[in-house]
Scaffold this motif. Structure first.
Motif, short mmCIF file in Angstrom:
data_model
loop_
_atom_site.label_atom_id
_atom_site.label_comp_id
_atom_site.label_asym_id
_atom_site.label_seq_id
_atom_site.Cartn_x
_atom_site.Cartn_y
_atom_site.Cartn_z
N SER A 107 0.83 -1.21 0.00
CA SER A 107 0.00 0.00 0.00
C SER A 107 0.87 1.26 0.00
O SER A 107 0.57 2.24 -0.69
N ALA A 108 1.96 1.24 0.77
CA ALA A 108 2.86 2.39 0.84
C ALA A 108 3.55 2.63 -0.50
O ALA A 108 3.71 3.78 -0.93
N ILE A 109 3.96 1.56 -1.16
CA ILE A 109 4.62 1.68 -2.46
C ILE A 109 3.67 2.30 -3.48
O ILE A 109 4.04 3.19 -4.25
N LYS A 110 2.43 1.84 -3.48
CA LYS A 110 1.44 2.38 -4.42
C LYS A 110 1.09 3.84 -4.08
O LYS A 110 0.89 4.66 -4.97
N ALA A 111 1.05 4.16 -2.78
CA ALA A 111 0.76 5.54 -2.38
C ALA A 111 1.87 6.49 -2.83
O ALA A 111 1.60 7.62 -3.26
N LYS A 112 3.11 6.01 -2.75
CA LYS A 112 4.24 6.86 -3.14
C LYS A 112 4.15 7.26 -4.61
O LYS A 112 4.58 8.35 -5.00
N ALA A 113 3.56 6.39 -5.42
CA ALA A 113 3.47 6.67 -6.86
C ALA A 113 2.19 7.39 -7.25
O ALA A 113 2.03 7.77 -8.42
N ALA A 114 1.28 7.59 -6.30
CA ALA A 114 -0.03 8.18 -6.61
C ALA A 114 -0.01 9.69 -6.37
O ALA A 114 0.32 10.14 -5.27
N PRO A 115 -0.37 10.50 -7.37
CA PRO A 115 -0.33 11.96 -7.22
C PRO A 115 -1.15 12.48 -6.05
O PRO A 115 -0.79 13.48 -5.43
N GLU A 116 -2.27 11.82 -5.73
CA GLU A 116 -3.13 12.34 -4.66
C GLU A 116 -2.48 12.28 -3.28
O GLU A 116 -2.95 12.92 -2.33
N PHE A 117 -1.41 11.50 -3.13
CA PHE A 117 -0.72 11.40 -1.85
C PHE A 117 0.54 12.28 -1.80
O PHE A 117 1.25 12.28 -0.79
N ALA A 118 0.83 13.01 -2.86
CA ALA A 118 2.11 13.71 -3.01
C ALA A 118 2.52 14.57 -1.82
O ALA A 118 3.68 14.49 -1.37
N PRO A 119 1.65 15.44 -1.26
CA PRO A 119 2.11 16.29 -0.15
C PRO A 119 2.54 15.48 1.08
O PRO A 119 3.38 15.94 1.85
N TRP A 120 1.93 14.31 1.26
CA TRP A 120 2.30 13.46 2.40
C TRP A 120 3.58 12.68 2.10
O TRP A 120 4.54 12.76 2.86
N VAL A 121 3.62 11.98 0.99
CA VAL A 121 4.78 11.11 0.72
C VAL A 121 6.04 11.91 0.40
O VAL A 121 7.14 11.37 0.44
N ALA A 122 5.88 13.20 0.11
CA ALA A 122 7.07 14.04 -0.12
C ALA A 122 7.96 14.08 1.11
O ALA A 122 9.17 14.35 1.01
N LEU A 123 7.38 13.79 2.29
CA LEU A 123 8.14 13.82 3.54
C LEU A 123 8.66 12.43 3.92
O LEU A 123 9.33 12.28 4.93
N TRP A 124 8.33 11.42 3.14
CA TRP A 124 8.86 10.09 3.40
C TRP A 124 10.30 10.01 2.91
O TRP A 124 10.68 10.69 1.95
N PRO A 125 11.13 9.17 3.53
CA PRO A 125 12.52 9.03 3.08
C PRO A 125 12.61 8.35 1.73
O PRO A 125 11.81 7.46 1.42
N ASN A 126 13.58 8.77 0.92
CA ASN A 126 13.82 8.10 -0.36
C ASN A 126 14.71 6.87 -0.19
O ASN A 126 14.74 5.99 -1.04
N PHE A 127 15.47 6.84 0.91
CA PHE A 127 16.35 5.70 1.16
C PHE A 127 15.59 4.61 1.92
O PHE A 127 14.55 4.86 2.53
#
Length: 267
Positions: A107-127
């Motif tokens: 679910s997290a992987i799919k959320a990271k790729a979904a535009p509607e979650f962008a403001p939230w996942v922008a704060l997730w680590p890339n590593f």
């Protein structure tokens, strides 16, 4: 730098406990544009929060949150509708996967790729976080911890089995092995346990996932499920309240040292 600090802590077996009181020199407010974008996104989804909540970057723990004023005992700091949090139920493959953590990682992987979650996942680590990021040589450096080695082997085997099922079900839409390990690391470091209708469920709740971990008895907030509102709520549990300037912390769940090292890189 954050990944390097994590690897050094894992390799050295760092057992340092971080204080919940924030030294002004060790934190800086999050960039206003990032904080405004996240809070606007949260408001659109029915999430409410204390006016004294401030998101920050910490010197040793990455992102975090502090309060700018005293918060009294049992006051609500954040309330969010259950449907907003990522959970195993968010993913259609939940029934095919044996462990909630694997459905939650997907679910997290799919959320990271979904535009509607962008403001939230922008704060997730890339590593990739936790021992999911380590090479074979780096894992060998951790052989001093038999419990961690055993846990890693068990988790690796279960994750490999789940990944095979995801590839079988999703085909070309399945995440890459690297994305899969990133998702597992993300969930290991950001998921929190909440008792919902008598059952312990792991969720990744927006905004609450910014709070850093402390063991039960040392954290100053606790998560509860409010059946009447169908919301996950973070309330102050310290009897004296939380002082202005203190970091807001929760317990991600009861975990032993091997589990802490595996998921977060500290014990």
């Amino acid at each position: 730098p954050a990944a390097d600090r994590q690897r050094r802590a894992l390799a050295l077996g760092n057992h340092t406990h971080q204080s919940s009181v924030v030294d002004a020199a060790s934190t800086i407010p999050m960039a206003k544009s990032q904080q405004d974008a996240l809070l606007a996104w949260c408001a659109q989804r029915g999430i409410t929060w204390s006016q004294h909540l401030q998101l920050v970057s910490t010197e040793d723990e990455g992102g975090g949150a502090v309060t700018t004023a005293h918060l009294p005992h049992l006051s609500t700091v954040i309330s969010l509708p259950r449907k907003v949090a990522l959970s195993a139920d968010t993913n259609a493959l939940n029934a095919a996967l044996k462990k909630d953590v694997h459905a939650l990682a997907l679910s997290a992987i799919k959320a990271k790729a979904a535009p509607e979650f962008a403001p939230w996942v922008a704060l997730w680590p890339n590593f990739t976080e936790g021992t999911w990021s380590l090479s074979a040589a780096e894992r060998e450096a951790l052989s001093w911890c038999a419990e961690l080695r055993e846990l890693d082997e068990q988790e690796d085997a279960a994750a490999a089995e789940a990944y095979e099922e995801i590839v079988k079900q999703d085909g070309t839409a399945a995440p890459t092995p690297e994305e899969w390990r990133w998702g597992l690391g993300l969930v290991s470091s950001r998921a929190a346990d909440v008792v919902i209708n008598g059952e312990v469920r792991s969720v990744v709740p927006p905004l609450i996932d910014m709070f850093n971990h402390r063991s039960k008895g040392e954290c100053n907030l606790a998560l509860h499920f409010d059946r009447e509102t169908d919301c996950i709520v973070a309330k102050v549990v310290q009897s004296e309240g939380i002082a202005a300037g203190a970091q807001l912390t929760i317990s991600y769940g009861e975990k032993d040292n091997a589990q802490l090292l595996h998921g977060y890189g500290f014990a």
